[in-house]
Write an enzyme that holds these catalytic residues in place. Structure first.
Site, short mmCIF file in Angstrom:
data_model
loop_
_atom_site.label_atom_id
_atom_site.label_comp_id
_atom_site.label_asym_id
_atom_site.label_seq_id
_atom_site.Cartn_x
_atom_site.Cartn_y
_atom_site.Cartn_z
CG ASP A 289 13.84 71.41 18.28
OD1 ASP A 289 15.04 71.40 18.25
OD2 ASP A 289 12.70 71.07 19.23
CE LYS B 55 18.08 76.91 17.44
NZ LYS B 55 16.75 76.42 17.31
N GLY C 98 19.91 70.23 19.29
CA GLY C 98 19.85 69.25 18.17
C GLY C 98 19.81 70.09 16.82
CG HIS C 99 21.47 73.02 16.01
ND1 HIS C 99 22.35 74.36 16.25
CD2 HIS C 99 20.36 73.26 16.97
CE1 HIS C 99 21.94 74.82 17.08
NE2 HIS C 99 20.66 74.19 17.54
CD GLN D 286 19.69 75.59 24.02
OE1 GLN D 286 20.47 76.35 24.23
NE2 GLN D 286 19.95 74.45 23.57
P1 GDP Z 1 16.97 73.55 15.10
O1 GDP Z 1 17.37 72.97 16.66
O2 GDP Z 1 16.70 74.67 15.07
O3 GDP Z 1 18.34 73.44 14.17
O4 GDP Z 1 15.96 72.15 14.39
P2 GDP Z 1 15.92 71.02 14.43
O5 GDP Z 1 17.08 70.26 13.46
O6 GDP Z 1 15.80 70.42 15.85
O7 GDP Z 1 14.54 70.41 13.91
C1 GDP Z 1 13.76 71.00 12.57
C2 GDP Z 1 13.88 69.72 11.81
O8 GDP Z 1 13.09 70.40 10.70
C3 GDP Z 1 14.77 69.07 11.30
O9 GDP Z 1 14.31 67.55 10.96
C4 GDP Z 1 15.21 69.40 9.89
O10 GDP Z 1 15.83 68.62 8.91
C5 GDP Z 1 13.88 69.91 9.49
N1 GDP Z 1 13.71 71.12 8.81
C6 GDP Z 1 14.27 72.16 8.53
N2 GDP Z 1 13.88 73.15 7.56
C7 GDP Z 1 12.79 72.64 7.18
C8 GDP Z 1 11.98 72.98 6.17
O11 GDP Z 1 11.79 74.00 5.59
N3 GDP Z 1 11.12 71.80 5.75
C9 GDP Z 1 11.06 70.64 6.28
N4 GDP Z 1 9.96 69.79 5.69
N5 GDP Z 1 11.85 70.45 7.03
C10 GDP Z 1 12.98 71.25 7.58
P1 IMO Z 2 17.81 73.57 19.61
O1 IMO Z 2 18.97 74.19 19.76
C1 IMO Z 2 14.19 72.52 21.95
C2 IMO Z 2 14.32 72.80 26.34
C3 IMO Z 2 14.24 71.45 27.09
C4 IMO Z 2 13.52 71.79 28.29
C5 IMO Z 2 14.22 73.09 28.64
C6 IMO Z 2 15.49 73.16 29.62
O2 IMO Z 2 17.76 72.27 19.08
O3 IMO Z 2 16.37 74.39 19.34
P2 IMO Z 2 17.94 72.06 29.39
O4 IMO Z 2 18.20 70.69 29.24
O5 IMO Z 2 18.31 73.04 28.33
O6 IMO Z 2 18.17 72.53 30.66
O7 IMO Z 2 16.37 72.11 29.06
O8 IMO Z 2 14.78 73.55 27.31
N1 IMO Z 2 15.31 72.75 25.36
C7 IMO Z 2 15.10 72.57 23.99
N2 IMO Z 2 14.06 72.59 23.45
N3 IMO Z 2 15.15 72.84 21.08
C8 IMO Z 2 16.40 72.81 22.16
O9 IMO Z 2 17.69 73.17 21.33
C9 IMO Z 2 16.48 72.88 23.28
N4 IMO Z 2 17.27 72.92 24.35
C10 IMO Z 2 16.69 72.84 25.46
O10 IMO Z 2 13.34 70.49 26.35
O11 IMO Z 2 12.16 71.97 28.22
MG MG Z 3 16.78 70.98 17.69
#
Ligand code: GDP
Ligand code: IMO
Ligand code: MG
Length: 427
Positions: free
Chosen positions: A13, A16, A40-41, A223
């Site tokens: 998170d 990416k 979850g991207h 991840q």
């Molecule tokens: P990922 O799994 O690495 O793609 O990240 P997620 O989407 O799960 O979580 C990142 C969160 O931060 C999302 O709600 C994005 O919209 C938000 N986000 C990403 N880059 C920035 C940033 O530079 N500033 C802020 N405020 N939010 C960001």
């Molecule tokens: P993105 O791509 C954050 C964590 C789960 C748990 C562990 C194992 O959005 O960064 P799983 O269901 O993969 O067997 O769970 O890994 N986990 C993540 N945490 N971001 C993710 O993906 C994750 N994908 C798995 O919360 O601790």
């Molecule tokens: Mg994510």
């Protein structure tokens, strides 16, 4: 020509999805190489928010060919749900190319994921419950179902029966659940065959041909380094190899194909699920980070655990992935603190560690040693160049660069595609 890998530098998170999407207009192929819909991207385009779990984040850029590599585990219900949802929102997206060797996640993987977690009780991992771990388990046990099996019904029926034989004993005798009917699973998988068939390819060959033809291929990690089954905080990890080297295995390219490895690091730290987290905050600052950063899981909605930037965690990812660049995200979320603590070492029973200890017992017993950097109060979300950032913000970035031993080439100052500062071109 560039093969570029994007890898999370912490526990997921980091942003990416945004980083991948932001590079989208310069990319020809966007390849997911590991994980499944546990990811979850989030992508924000013109104030419209999209959350992709399985589809590559480059898919929203019209010129990009999306690919699901052999290293991905695919829940076909989710694949088509995501494609249909995007179409319903008016997004014009291509069906991804799908590796014939990718494995599928079936109903029984999801069931086993959930019952195993319940059985573990307090010792649970906090998985996303999407069946990802059990699907990789079957792959390694050589009883998995591959995408190509959907095109040979008799083989598929035999494989599903074999996969369920032991599992049904386990479900009924250990977990007190009903047995799963193999034909139900097979019949459901077969419903996808016609829609899927035109998009199934030898993805390794497609990607290598693209690189031979000077195309730009972006390998989108899901991840993160510290969730890697080999390099993360085992057993509190996912069941695949999200690290940069995983792109070679999960897409079928040799290491010499990779020109750049970009680590994505949040300006603080978060984690979802169980496992060690040395800089975790249980106080008002942790709450404040969660609120300002909207730190709730994009997949499960769970509140993310929040803490200060841990330089040991990111430096460890820098060296093991050979990051050429780091993209620092969510710097805007740190506005308003008078002092910002950054963890520069661990104290383990009186002993100072300046690199991440290999022993998880040490990590469990570590307390963070902080350096307190000067904060800033100005809104930085409108800044588009490094020079526009307040002096203290610049100093924060420069100090992180020293600590993690990698240059920072991009900075996120907001969730939108354009809310980015570029210091060095990534492509
Ligand atoms: P990922 O799994 O690495 O793609 O990240 P997620 O989407 O799960 O979580 C990142 C969160 O931060 C999302 O709600 C994005 O919209 C938000 N986000 C990403 N880059 C920035 C940033 O530079 N500033 C802020 N405020 N939010 C960001
Ligand atoms: P993105 O791509 C954050 C964590 C789960 C748990 C562990 C194992 O959005 O960064 P799983 O269901 O993969 O067997 O769970 O890994 N986990 C993540 N945490 N971001 C993710 O993906 C994750 N994908 C798995 O919360 O601790
Ligand atoms: Mg994510």
């Amino acid at each position: 020509m560039p093969g570029i890998v994007i890898v999370g530098a912490q526990w997921g998170d980091e942003g990416k999805g945004k980083a991948t999407d932001q590079l989208g207009d310069r990319v020809d192929y966007c390849v997911r190489y590991s994980g499944g819909n546990n990811a979850g991207h989030t992508i924000v385009v013109n104030d419209e928010k999209y959350v992709l779990h399985l589809l590559p984040s480059g898919i929203l850029n019209p010129g990009v060919t999306p690919v699901l590599g052999n290293g991905v585990v695919i829940d076909l219900d989710v694949l088509y749900q995501e494609l249909d949802d995007l179409a319903a929102r008016g997004a014009e997206v291509q069906h991804p190319l799908v590796s014939a060797n990718a494995h599928v996640i079936t109903e029984y993987h999801k069931t086993i994921d959930k019952v195993t977690e319940r059985f573990l009780g307090k010792a649970k991992l906090g998985t996303t419950g999407r069946g990802v771990g059990p699907a990789y388990g079957d792959k390694v046990n050589r009883i998995g179902i591959r995408i190509q099996d959907l095109f040979d019904e008799s083989i598929l029926r035999r494989k599903v029966e074999a996969a369920l034989e032991q599992k049904n004993h386990l479900l009924v005798k250990v977990y007190n659940r009903r047995a799963i009917e193999p034909d139900e699973i097979t019949d459901h998988l077969l419903t996808f065959a016609d829609r899927l068939r035109p998009h199934v390819v030898d993805a390794s060959r497609v990607i290598n041909d693209a690189l031979d033809n000077d195309k730009v291929v972006l390998f989108e990690g899901a991840q993160a380094h510290h969730l890697d089954v080999d390099h993360g905080t085992y057993p509190y990890v996912t069941s695949s190899n999200p690290i940069a080297a995983g792109a070679c295995v999960g897409a079928g390219v040799g290491p010499t194909r990779i020109d750049r490895v970009v680590g994505i690091a949040k300006a603080y730290t978060t984690r979802v699920g169980s496992g060690p987290f040395v800089t975790e905050l249980h106080d008002v600052d942790g709450e404040k980070l969660r609120t300002i950063g909207n730190e709730f899981g994009a997949t499960t909605g769970r509140p993310r655990r929040c803490g200060w930037f841990d330089a040991l965690v990111v430096e460890d990812a820098v060296q093991a992935n050979a990051f050429t660049d780091v993209f620092l995200t969510k710097l805007d979320c740190l506005t308003g603190w008078e002092k910002i603590p950054v963890c520069v070492a661990y104290d383990v029973n009186g002993e100072r560690h300046e690199v991440l200890p290999y022993s998880q017992t040490d990590i469990h017993h570590a307390t963070p040693v902080y350096e307190f950097l000067d904060g800033w109060t100005e809104d930085i979300s409108k800044c588009r160049t490094f020079d526009e950032l307040p002096a203290n913000t610049q100093a924060y970035v420069r100090r992180l660069e020293e600590l993690i031993r990698c240059r920072i080439s991009g900075i996120g100052v907001g969730p939108g595609r354009e809310e980015t500062i570029s210091l060095h071109d990534l492509i």
